[in-house]
Design a protein around this motif. Structure first.
Motif, short mmCIF file in Angstrom:
data_model
loop_
_atom_site.label_atom_id
_atom_site.label_comp_id
_atom_site.label_asym_id
_atom_site.label_seq_id
_atom_site.Cartn_x
_atom_site.Cartn_y
_atom_site.Cartn_z
N PHE A 37 0.86 -1.17 0.00
CA PHE A 37 0.00 0.00 0.00
C PHE A 37 0.90 1.23 0.00
N ARG A 38 0.32 2.35 -0.33
CA ARG A 38 1.08 3.61 -0.28
C ARG A 38 0.19 4.71 0.24
N GLN A 39 0.84 5.69 0.83
CA GLN A 39 0.12 6.84 1.37
C GLN A 39 0.89 8.11 1.08
N ALA A 40 0.28 8.98 0.33
CA ALA A 40 0.86 10.28 0.02
C ALA A 40 0.36 11.28 1.05
N PRO A 41 1.07 12.39 1.24
CA PRO A 41 0.65 13.40 2.23
C PRO A 41 -0.77 13.88 1.95
N GLY A 42 -1.58 13.86 2.99
CA GLY A 42 -2.94 14.34 2.88
C GLY A 42 -3.91 13.39 2.22
N LYS A 43 -3.44 12.19 1.90
CA LYS A 43 -4.31 11.22 1.24
C LYS A 43 -4.44 9.96 2.07
N GLU A 44 -5.45 9.18 1.76
CA GLU A 44 -5.63 7.92 2.44
C GLU A 44 -4.67 6.86 1.90
N ARG A 45 -4.45 5.85 2.71
CA ARG A 45 -3.62 4.74 2.28
C ARG A 45 -4.33 4.00 1.16
N GLU A 46 -3.63 3.75 0.07
CA GLU A 46 -4.26 3.09 -1.07
C GLU A 46 -3.53 1.81 -1.44
N ASP A 93 3.57 8.57 -8.17
CA ASP A 93 3.90 7.39 -7.37
C ASP A 93 4.58 7.76 -6.06
N THR A 94 4.88 9.03 -5.88
CA THR A 94 5.53 9.49 -4.66
C THR A 94 4.63 9.25 -3.45
N ALA A 95 5.16 8.55 -2.47
CA ALA A 95 4.39 8.21 -1.27
C ALA A 95 5.29 7.42 -0.32
N VAL A 96 4.77 7.18 0.87
CA VAL A 96 5.37 6.20 1.76
C VAL A 96 4.72 4.86 1.43
N TYR A 97 5.55 3.87 1.17
CA TYR A 97 5.07 2.55 0.80
C TYR A 97 5.15 1.61 1.99
N TYR A 98 4.06 0.90 2.23
CA TYR A 98 3.97 -0.03 3.35
C TYR A 98 3.67 -1.44 2.84
N ILE A 107 -6.69 -12.09 -1.43
CA ILE A 107 -6.15 -10.74 -1.56
C ILE A 107 -7.27 -9.72 -1.32
N SER A 108 -6.94 -8.70 -0.57
CA SER A 108 -7.90 -7.63 -0.33
C SER A 108 -7.26 -6.29 -0.63
N ARG A 109 -8.07 -5.37 -1.11
CA ARG A 109 -7.62 -4.00 -1.34
C ARG A 109 -7.86 -3.13 -0.12
N THR A 110 -8.42 -3.72 0.94
CA THR A 110 -8.78 -2.97 2.15
C THR A 110 -7.68 -3.13 3.18
N SER A 111 -7.05 -2.02 3.54
CA SER A 111 -5.90 -2.08 4.43
C SER A 111 -6.26 -2.60 5.82
N SER A 112 -7.49 -2.36 6.28
CA SER A 112 -7.87 -2.78 7.62
C SER A 112 -7.95 -4.30 7.77
N LEU A 113 -7.95 -5.01 6.66
CA LEU A 113 -8.01 -6.47 6.71
C LEU A 113 -6.64 -7.12 6.81
N TYR A 114 -5.60 -6.31 6.82
CA TYR A 114 -4.24 -6.83 6.99
C TYR A 114 -3.86 -6.78 8.46
N ASN A 115 -3.21 -7.83 8.91
CA ASN A 115 -2.99 -8.02 10.34
C ASN A 115 -1.68 -7.42 10.85
N TYR A 116 -0.69 -7.34 10.00
CA TYR A 116 0.62 -6.85 10.43
C TYR A 116 1.13 -5.85 9.38
N TRP A 117 1.88 -4.86 9.87
CA TRP A 117 2.40 -3.81 9.00
C TRP A 117 3.85 -3.51 9.27
N GLY A 118 4.55 -3.10 8.24
CA GLY A 118 5.89 -2.58 8.40
C GLY A 118 5.85 -1.09 8.70
N GLN A 119 7.02 -0.51 8.82
CA GLN A 119 7.12 0.90 9.22
C GLN A 119 7.04 1.84 8.03
#
Length: 127
Positions: A37-46, A93-98, A107-119
């Motif tokens: 997933f990625r998250q750009a400033p001011g945007k939701e994680r996609e 494509d600029t963002a923080v990638y997780y 496979i899910s496109r919904t981030s809340s369904l993932y159990n563990y995350w990196g930094q």
């Protein structure tokens, strides 16, 4: 517990390439999905891309339309590492990638369904 560590981000010019890595340690699963997933400033994680593995050794992948044909997700099982190869990078494509791990082979496109995350790792594409 599972620990995920992303690496490989950086600054690249438009049209360049980067390969992100997500190294997993701790508890292992025979059936799971790893999502990027990625998250750009001011945007939701996609959602960007994901790869899933079942106990039958079946592998599946899925990509967001915005990265299809440019990004490739893969795995090195021996290293417990999932990669995101990013080619033809664009400024958008600029963002923080997780990377996130879901304890399911669906496979899910919904981030809340993932159990563990990196930094996260920063990717910046200059124009």
């Amino acid at each position: 517990q599972v620990q995920l560590v992303e690496s490989g981000g950086g600054l690249v010019q438009t049209g360049g390439s980067l390969r992100l890595s997500c190294a997993a340690s701790g508890r292992t699963f025979s059936t799971y999905a790893m999502g990027w997933f990625r998250q750009a400033p001011g945007k939701e994680r996609e959602f960007v891309a994901a790869i899933a593995f079942s106990w039958t050794d079946t592998t599946s992948t899925y990509y967001a339309d915005s990265v299809k044909g440019r990004f490739t997700v893969s795995r090195d099982n021996a290293k417990n590492t999932v990669y995101l190869q990013m080619n033809s990078l664009k400024p958008e494509d600029t963002a923080v990638y997780y990377c996130g791990l879901r304890t399911s082979d669906v496979i899910s496109r919904t981030s809340s369904l993932y159990n563990y995350w990196g930094q996260g790792t920063q990717v910046t594409v200059s124009s």
